[in-house]
Write an enzyme that holds these catalytic residues in place. Structure first.
Site, PDB file in Angstrom:
ATOM      1  N   GLU A   1      62.885  -0.283 -80.514  1.00 40.77           N
ATOM      2  CA  GLU A   1      63.076   1.142 -80.770  1.00 40.77           C
ATOM      3  C   GLU A   1      63.445   1.885 -79.490  1.00 40.77           C
ATOM      4  O   GLU A   1      64.302   2.770 -79.485  1.00 40.77           O
ATOM      5  CB  GLU A   1      61.802   1.743 -81.383  1.00 40.77           C
ATOM      6  CG  GLU A   1      61.501   1.290 -82.794  1.00 40.77           C
ATOM      7  CD  GLU A   1      60.861  -0.085 -82.832  1.00 40.77           C
ATOM      8  OE1 GLU A   1      60.516  -0.614 -81.761  1.00 40.77           O
ATOM      9  OE2 GLU A   1      60.722  -0.638 -83.935  1.00 40.77           O
TER      10      GLU A   1
ATOM     11  N   PRO B   1      63.363 -18.001 -76.981  1.00 41.30           N
ATOM     12  CA  PRO B   1      62.388 -17.494 -77.959  1.00 41.30           C
ATOM     13  C   PRO B   1      62.203 -15.989 -77.845  1.00 41.30           C
ATOM     14  O   PRO B   1      62.374 -15.410 -76.759  1.00 41.30           O
ATOM     15  CB  PRO B   1      61.104 -18.253 -77.602  1.00 41.30           C
ATOM     16  CG  PRO B   1      61.286 -18.692 -76.186  1.00 41.30           C
ATOM     17  CD  PRO B   1      62.753 -18.901 -75.994  1.00 41.30           C
ATOM     18  N   ARG B   2      61.852 -15.350 -78.960  1.00 43.16           N
ATOM     19  CA  ARG B   2      61.664 -13.899 -78.982  1.00 43.16           C
ATOM     20  C   ARG B   2      60.609 -13.454 -77.987  1.00 43.16           C
ATOM     21  O   ARG B   2      60.759 -12.432 -77.329  1.00 43.16           O
ATOM     22  CB  ARG B   2      61.264 -13.473 -80.405  1.00 43.16           C
ATOM     23  CG  ARG B   2      60.980 -11.976 -80.562  1.00 43.16           C
ATOM     24  CD  ARG B   2      62.241 -11.169 -80.409  1.00 43.16           C
ATOM     25  NE  ARG B   2      62.038  -9.774 -80.734  1.00 43.16           N
ATOM     26  CZ  ARG B   2      62.993  -8.846 -80.651  1.00 43.16           C
ATOM     27  NH1 ARG B   2      64.209  -9.188 -80.265  1.00 43.16           N
ATOM     28  NH2 ARG B   2      62.745  -7.604 -80.975  1.00 43.16           N
TER      29      ARG B   2
ATOM     30  N   MET C   1      62.460 -12.538 -69.812  1.00 45.06           N
ATOM     31  CA  MET C   1      62.787 -11.272 -70.471  1.00 45.06           C
ATOM     32  C   MET C   1      64.095 -10.700 -69.929  1.00 45.06           C
ATOM     33  O   MET C   1      64.421 -10.859 -68.748  1.00 45.06           O
ATOM     34  CB  MET C   1      61.675 -10.246 -70.226  1.00 45.06           C
ATOM     35  CG  MET C   1      60.404 -10.492 -71.027  1.00 45.06           C
ATOM     36  SD  MET C   1      60.629 -10.301 -72.801  1.00 45.06           S
ATOM     37  CE  MET C   1      61.017  -8.565 -72.890  1.00 45.06           C
ATOM     38  N   GLY C   2      64.827 -10.008 -70.788  1.00 43.46           N
ATOM     39  CA  GLY C   2      65.951  -9.189 -70.348  1.00 43.46           C
ATOM     40  C   GLY C   2      67.207  -9.934 -69.978  1.00 43.46           C
ATOM     41  O   GLY C   2      68.080  -9.371 -69.314  1.00 43.46           O
ATOM     42  N   GLU C   3      67.364 -11.207 -70.396  1.00 42.10           N
ATOM     43  CA  GLU C   3      68.536 -11.978 -69.994  1.00 42.10           C
ATOM     44  C   GLU C   3      69.411 -12.427 -71.166  1.00 42.10           C
ATOM     45  O   GLU C   3      70.342 -13.207 -70.968  1.00 42.10           O
ATOM     46  CB  GLU C   3      68.104 -13.200 -69.179  1.00 42.10           C
ATOM     47  CG  GLU C   3      67.452 -12.830 -67.850  1.00 42.10           C
ATOM     48  CD  GLU C   3      67.334 -14.013 -66.918  1.00 42.10           C
ATOM     49  OE1 GLU C   3      67.882 -13.954 -65.806  1.00 42.10           O
ATOM     50  OE2 GLU C   3      66.680 -15.004 -67.307  1.00 42.10           O
TER      51      GLU C   3
ATOM     52  N   ASN D   1      68.770  -7.937 -83.962  1.00 40.87           N
ATOM     53  CA  ASN D   1      69.951  -7.103 -83.803  1.00 40.87           C
ATOM     54  C   ASN D   1      71.240  -7.918 -83.614  1.00 40.87           C
ATOM     55  O   ASN D   1      71.542  -8.360 -82.506  1.00 40.87           O
ATOM     56  CB  ASN D   1      69.750  -6.159 -82.617  1.00 40.87           C
ATOM     57  CG  ASN D   1      70.766  -5.044 -82.589  1.00 40.87           C
ATOM     58  OD1 ASN D   1      71.772  -5.091 -83.283  1.00 40.87           O
ATOM     59  ND2 ASN D   1      70.507  -4.037 -81.792  1.00 40.87           N
TER      60      ASN D   1
END
Length: 427
Positions: free
Chosen positions: A66, A273-274, A312-314, A338
């Protein structure tokens, strides 16, 4: 409208419980590495000044998805309102970190205050928002009413509630009307949710179908150095990516990859993975499947048969590396993730059938030939193999994905203009 009993009971209960929730929330943030002063933003103690010139527009979002979804909208509103300042609040340490790295101009991030009188009074006294835009299901009763009573104009954007939540609101009509009447505009993700909001006693004349804001986000960042190193490590080996996978999905992906390796021994899988904290669990699954693996969080370069991208973030970097992405959260009833982010990178999407959170997006991408749905490991392997075998078909699917992404961006400008007008921010 007089406050109904249920609202007054909620206020009283929050006053009693705020010490408990304050300790719980601040400890959670501290364990995630957040400083003491920033963790106390949960109690309404601001750590950034409120700029005195221009209106302040407050966006409130719950978590990572969000929070990131509103950044592109803030950017567009900022272009139309050059004197405006923006505040974005969220609740988790992960969302704070990712948002902080991508903040648009004239925008600051704070942790959202608890839904209790003390934290909200401090927060609103400091920030004095001229407008507040709440995202998806963030319907905290006191936060909404106190912001409304401060004189700010409110909108609900990308409205989406679970069936259980909707049924709960419908059973409490006086409470629902009291909370939902604060919004000048309620934009839902689809027609079904617009009808549901009216059934929940939202003012019908203020409810309209909007867009899925997550399908309008800015392109994910790409680490060019990491991309170069990965390409150097893998050379001309074909690569596919499985991203945002959840428990029970990695087994399907790994089984599909093993099937593909039987005829494509040089094929490489990047598995992201998420939740990166599941890295060791997923590492064990890969080893148990008998596949060779290197691991991003250990500083390894891509190589062997699988690369575990447990950081994270890649994702933007890995999407830029391939034409084929399997998007997780879709083989079980999680709701999907998404696909627009994948399309922006120019890759085609494979997904399970459970995509209720992005149903309209997936349908349009399927119609254009930019996405395909799969059922199991065999189906996934067949579709990846078909795309790898047919350069023209793969190129057409990727071109369709890019065309879909480009066709969505104009809608954000219209949403920004609508919010500016409804919330009376134009001057």
């Amino acid at each position: 409208m007089a406050a109904p009993f249920l609202y007054r009971a909620w206020v009283a209960a929050s006053m009693l419980l705020v010490p408990f929730f304050a300790r719980t929330e601040t400890r959670k943030l501290r364990r995630a590495g957040v400083s003491v002063s920033r963790a106390h933003e949960k109690l309404g103690h601001a750590t950034q000044p409120r700029q005195q010139n221009g209106p302040l527009i407050w966006f409130h979002a719950a978590s990572v998805g969000e929070s990131l979804s509103v950044l592109a909208l803030i950017t567009r509103m900022g272009r139309a309102l050059p004197d405006a300042q923006f505040l974005i609040t969220s609740g988790t340490a992960t969302s704070a970190k990712l948002v902080q790295d991508r903040l648009p101009p004239r925008t600051v991030h704070q942790f959202a205050p608890l839904d209790a009188p003390g934290p909200l009074k401090r927060f609103l006294k400091h920030w004095r928002p001229d407008a507040a835009i709440f995202v998806e299901s963030e319907l905290w009763p006191q936060m909404l009413r106190r912001t409304y009573e401060s004189g700010a104009k409110l909108a609900l954007l990308n409205a989406r509630l679970s069936q259980k939540s909707m049924e709960s609101w419908r059973k409490r009509p006086a409470f629902a009307r009291y909370v939902l009447e604060v919004f000048e505009l309620i934009l839902t993700q689809n027609d079904k949710m617009a009808e549901a909001m009216v059934a929940m006693h939202a003012p019908p004349q203020r409810v309209a179908r909007g867009i899925n804001l997550k399908s309008m986000s800015d392109p994910l960042p790409v680490d060019q150095d990491a991309l170069f190193e990965a390409r150097a490590a893998l050379g001309h080996r074909p690569v596919w990516v499985a991203s945002s996978t959840h428990p029970g999905e990695e087994d399907v992906v790994l089984e599909a990859h093993k099937r593909l390796l039987a005829t494509r021994p040089d094929l490489h899988l990047i598995l992201a993975p998420r939740h990166p904290e599941r890295g060791q669990e997923v590492m064990n699954l890969i080893s148990d499947a008998g596949l060779g693996v290197t691991r991003r969080s250990l500083g390894d370069a891509p190589g062997d048969q699988v690369y575990l991208a447990d950081t994270m973030g890649e994702l933007g970097t890995w999407y830029a590396f391939t034409d084929i992405v399997f998007l997780g959260g879709s083989l079980h009833p999680i709701g999907g993730h998404n696909s627009f982010e994948v399309a922006q990178s120019g890759a085609t999407v494979l997904s399970g059938h459970h995509v209720t959170n992005f149903a309209e997006t997936f349908q349009e991408m399927q119609d254009l030939g930019a996405a395909q749905l799969i059922s199991d490991a065999s189906d996934l392997a067949e579709k990846v193999d078909a795309l790898l075998s047919d350069d023209d078909a793969r190129r057409q699917a990727c071109d369709a994905a890019r065309a879909f992404a480009e066709g969505q961006t104009g809608q954000l400008d219209s949403i920004a203009e609508r919010l500016i007008n409804v919330l009376e921010l134009a001057g």
